[in-house]
Design a protein around this motif. Structure first.
Motif, PDB file in Angstrom:
ATOM      1  N   LEU A  48      37.747  32.237  46.042  1.00  0.00           N
ATOM      2  CA  LEU A  48      38.411  33.485  46.398  1.00  0.00           C
ATOM      3  C   LEU A  48      38.027  33.827  47.819  1.00  0.00           C
ATOM      4  O   LEU A  48      36.933  33.489  48.275  1.00  0.00           O
ATOM      5  CB  LEU A  48      37.982  34.610  45.456  1.00  0.00           C
ATOM      6  N   PHE A  49      38.903  34.531  48.533  1.00  0.00           N
ATOM      7  CA  PHE A  49      38.663  34.858  49.937  1.00  0.00           C
ATOM      8  C   PHE A  49      38.984  36.321  50.207  1.00  0.00           C
ATOM      9  O   PHE A  49      39.866  36.899  49.580  1.00  0.00           O
ATOM     10  CB  PHE A  49      39.530  33.970  50.839  1.00  0.00           C
ATOM     11  N   ARG A  50      38.267  36.879  51.186  1.00  0.00           N
ATOM     12  CA  ARG A  50      38.500  38.262  51.612  1.00  0.00           C
ATOM     13  C   ARG A  50      38.223  38.344  53.103  1.00  0.00           C
ATOM     14  O   ARG A  50      37.190  37.889  53.574  1.00  0.00           O
ATOM     15  CB  ARG A  50      37.588  39.216  50.851  1.00  0.00           C
ATOM     16  N   GLY A  51      39.144  38.943  53.841  1.00  0.00           N
ATOM     17  CA  GLY A  51      38.977  39.068  55.281  1.00  0.00           C
ATOM     18  C   GLY A  51      38.563  40.470  55.685  1.00  0.00           C
ATOM     19  O   GLY A  51      39.072  41.454  55.147  1.00  0.00           O
ATOM     20  N   HIS A  52      37.588  40.553  56.594  1.00  0.00           N
ATOM     21  CA  HIS A  52      37.139  41.835  57.148  1.00  0.00           C
ATOM     22  C   HIS A  52      37.232  41.775  58.672  1.00  0.00           C
ATOM     23  O   HIS A  52      36.851  40.780  59.276  1.00  0.00           O
ATOM     24  CB  HIS A  52      35.677  42.104  56.790  1.00  0.00           C
ATOM     25  N   ALA A  53      37.687  42.838  59.277  1.00  0.00           N
ATOM     26  CA  ALA A  53      37.769  42.913  60.730  1.00  0.00           C
ATOM     27  C   ALA A  53      36.410  43.172  61.365  1.00  0.00           C
ATOM     28  O   ALA A  53      36.265  43.084  62.578  1.00  0.00           O
ATOM     29  CB  ALA A  53      38.746  44.014  61.143  1.00  0.00           C
ATOM     30  N   ASP A  54      35.406  43.465  60.560  1.00  0.00           N
ATOM     31  CA  ASP A  54      34.062  43.742  61.079  1.00  0.00           C
ATOM     32  C   ASP A  54      33.044  43.161  60.097  1.00  0.00           C
ATOM     33  O   ASP A  54      33.002  43.558  58.933  1.00  0.00           O
ATOM     34  CB  ASP A  54      33.868  45.246  61.224  1.00  0.00           C
ATOM     35  N   SER A  55      32.227  42.255  60.583  1.00  0.00           N
ATOM     36  CA  SER A  55      31.271  41.567  59.709  1.00  0.00           C
ATOM     37  C   SER A  55      30.189  42.484  59.153  1.00  0.00           C
ATOM     38  O   SER A  55      29.479  42.115  58.227  1.00  0.00           O
ATOM     39  CB  SER A  55      30.626  40.391  60.454  1.00  0.00           C
ATOM     40  N   SER A  56      30.064  43.696  59.682  1.00  0.00           N
ATOM     41  CA  SER A  56      29.053  44.622  59.157  1.00  0.00           C
ATOM     42  C   SER A  56      29.540  45.370  57.908  1.00  0.00           C
ATOM     43  O   SER A  56      28.745  46.010  57.232  1.00  0.00           O
ATOM     44  CB  SER A  56      28.640  45.642  60.233  1.00  0.00           C
TER      45      SER A  56
ATOM     46  N   ALA B 111      46.289  46.710  56.242  1.00  0.00           N
ATOM     47  CA  ALA B 111      46.479  45.724  57.309  1.00  0.00           C
ATOM     48  C   ALA B 111      47.811  45.913  58.012  1.00  0.00           C
ATOM     49  O   ALA B 111      48.854  45.948  57.382  1.00  0.00           O
ATOM     50  CB  ALA B 111      46.399  44.323  56.746  1.00  0.00           C
ATOM     51  N   HIS B 112      47.755  46.085  59.296  1.00  0.00           N
ATOM     52  CA  HIS B 112      48.914  46.161  60.177  1.00  0.00           C
ATOM     53  C   HIS B 112      48.457  45.696  61.549  1.00  0.00           C
ATOM     54  O   HIS B 112      47.284  45.587  61.813  1.00  0.00           O
ATOM     55  CB  HIS B 112      49.438  47.596  60.297  1.00  0.00           C
ATOM     56  N   PHE B 113      49.391  45.439  62.419  1.00  0.00           N
ATOM     57  CA  PHE B 113      49.012  45.124  63.780  1.00  0.00           C
ATOM     58  C   PHE B 113      48.739  46.415  64.504  1.00  0.00           C
ATOM     59  O   PHE B 113      49.224  47.452  64.092  1.00  0.00           O
ATOM     60  CB  PHE B 113      50.139  44.327  64.459  1.00  0.00           C
ATOM     61  N   PRO B 114      47.970  46.503  65.566  1.00  0.00           N
ATOM     62  CA  PRO B 114      47.533  45.425  66.459  1.00  0.00           C
ATOM     63  C   PRO B 114      46.344  44.658  65.908  1.00  0.00           C
ATOM     64  O   PRO B 114      45.665  45.129  65.002  1.00  0.00           O
ATOM     65  CB  PRO B 114      47.113  46.180  67.717  1.00  0.00           C
ATOM     66  N   PRO B 115      46.093  43.478  66.494  1.00  0.00           N
ATOM     67  CA  PRO B 115      44.963  42.668  66.035  1.00  0.00           C
ATOM     68  C   PRO B 115      43.636  43.388  66.215  1.00  0.00           C
ATOM     69  O   PRO B 115      43.530  44.356  66.951  1.00  0.00           O
ATOM     70  CB  PRO B 115      45.024  41.433  66.947  1.00  0.00           C
ATOM     71  N   SER B 116      42.629  42.879  65.529  1.00  0.00           N
ATOM     72  CA  SER B 116      41.286  43.433  65.603  1.00  0.00           C
ATOM     73  C   SER B 116      40.857  43.565  67.053  1.00  0.00           C
ATOM     74  O   SER B 116      41.100  42.698  67.876  1.00  0.00           O
ATOM     75  CB  SER B 116      40.321  42.517  64.863  1.00  0.00           C
ATOM     76  N   SER B 117      40.187  44.673  67.379  1.00  0.00           N
ATOM     77  CA  SER B 117      39.782  44.919  68.758  1.00  0.00           C
ATOM     78  C   SER B 117      38.627  44.028  69.187  1.00  0.00           C
ATOM     79  O   SER B 117      38.404  43.844  70.369  1.00  0.00           O
ATOM     80  CB  SER B 117      39.402  46.393  68.933  1.00  0.00           C
ATOM     81  N   ASP B 118      37.885  43.448  68.254  1.00  0.00           N
ATOM     82  CA  ASP B 118      36.764  42.585  68.596  1.00  0.00           C
ATOM     83  C   ASP B 118      36.759  41.376  67.665  1.00  0.00           C
ATOM     84  O   ASP B 118      36.090  41.379  66.631  1.00  0.00           O
ATOM     85  CB  ASP B 118      35.447  43.356  68.473  1.00  0.00           C
ATOM     86  N   PRO B 119      37.520  40.332  68.036  1.00  0.00           N
ATOM     87  CA  PRO B 119      37.638  39.165  67.164  1.00  0.00           C
ATOM     88  C   PRO B 119      36.312  38.475  66.858  1.00  0.00           C
ATOM     89  O   PRO B 119      36.193  37.775  65.855  1.00  0.00           O
ATOM     90  CB  PRO B 119      38.566  38.225  67.930  1.00  0.00           C
ATOM     91  N   SER B 120      35.284  38.690  67.674  1.00  0.00           N
ATOM     92  CA  SER B 120      33.997  38.046  67.402  1.00  0.00           C
ATOM     93  C   SER B 120      33.309  38.649  66.178  1.00  0.00           C
ATOM     94  O   SER B 120      32.389  38.059  65.633  1.00  0.00           O
ATOM     95  CB  SER B 120      33.073  38.158  68.619  1.00  0.00           C
ATOM     96  N   ARG B 121      33.764  39.809  65.719  1.00  0.00           N
ATOM     97  CA  ARG B 121      33.162  40.467  64.552  1.00  0.00           C
ATOM     98  C   ARG B 121      33.887  40.139  63.255  1.00  0.00           C
ATOM     99  O   ARG B 121      33.439  40.514  62.179  1.00  0.00           O
ATOM    100  CB  ARG B 121      33.176  41.990  64.746  1.00  0.00           C
TER     101      ARG B 121
END
Length: 181
Positions: free
Chosen positions: A1-9, A109-119
Motif C-alpha cells: 500500500l502507498f500514501r503520498g505526503h507533501a511534507d515528510s514531517s 490534492a490539487h495543483f499547484p505542485p508542492s512548494s518544497d519537493p525535497s520534503r
C-alpha cells in the motif's frame, strides 16, 4: 500500500486523529472518543441521505466513513492506494499545502505542485494480513457506490483504533518493540 505526503514531517494519522491531538481530546477515555466519532458520523450521514436517497440509510458505518472521507469529513480512516504513482501524485500536487489550522496534511490534492519537493515522501506499507489486528489496526476496502474517484485511486483505507497510539508509525513501532510483527 502507498500514501503520498507533501511534507515528510507529517504523521501517518487520519484527519480525525490529528483533530483529537490538536484539541487535546485524545486524553479522554477511549469510550468517549468512540461516542464522539459515532455522533460525528451520524450527523454526516443524516445530512448526506438527503443527497444520496433513503436507500443510503442501509450503508454500513465503514461505507459512510469512506464516503465522508471523500467529501471532506474528518474521519478515522487513512487513505492508501495500491499504486505508488497515485501516491506520488498526491504527494506532489497539494492545495498549496493549506490545511485546516492544526491539521497539517489534510489530504486534498490539487495543483499547484508542492512548494518544497525535497520534503515530499511516499510511504509504503506491507499490506499483508499479519500487520493488521482486529480492534487495533484494520484494513478497510469500502464499496465505492459509484464513486469513480475512489476506484481511480485504487483506494484502500486503514483505521487505527488502539487507545495508546494516534499514528501508524508509532503503533507499528510499539508492536515491533513488544515482539509483534
Amino acid at each position: 500500500l502507498f500514501r503520498g505526503h507533501a511534507d515528510s514531517s507529517w504523521t501517518l494519522s487520519s484527519e480525525f486523529e490529528r483533530w483529537l491531538v490538536s484539541t487535546g481530546v485524545q486524553e479522554v477515555p477511549a469510550f468517549a472518543i468512540t461516542a464522539l466519532a459515532e455522533r460525528h458520523l451520524e450527523r454526516f450521514s443524516d445530512v448526506a441521505v438527503a443527497s444520496l436517497g433513503e436507500s443510503a440509510r442501509l450503508y454500513a458505518d465503514t461505507e459512510w466513513w469512506a464516503i465522508g472521507r471523500h467529501h471532506g469529513l474528518a474521519t478515522p480512516f487513512l487513505d492508501w492506494t495500491e499504486s505508488p504513482f497515485v501516491a506520488a501524485f498526491f504527494a506532489f500536487s497539494t492545495k498549496g499545502n493549506l490545511a485546516t489550522p492544526g491539521l497539517k496534511g489534510r489530504g486534498t490534492a490539487h495543483f499547484p505542485p508542492s512548494s518544497d519537493p525535497s520534503r515530499v515522501v511516499v510511504w509504503s506499507l506491507r499490506g499483508t494480513d499479519d500487520i493488521f489486528t482486529p480492534g487495533e489496526f484494520e484494513r478497510v476496502r469500502p464499496r465505492t457506490y459509484g464513486n469513480a474517484r475512489m476506484r481511480a485511486q485504487r483506494a484502500l483505507m486503514t483505521r487505527l483504533t488502539h487507545p495508546a497510539f494516534r499514528d501508524v508509525e508509532s503503533y507499528l513501532g510499539g508492536r515491533s518493540r513488544a515482539g509483534s510483527h
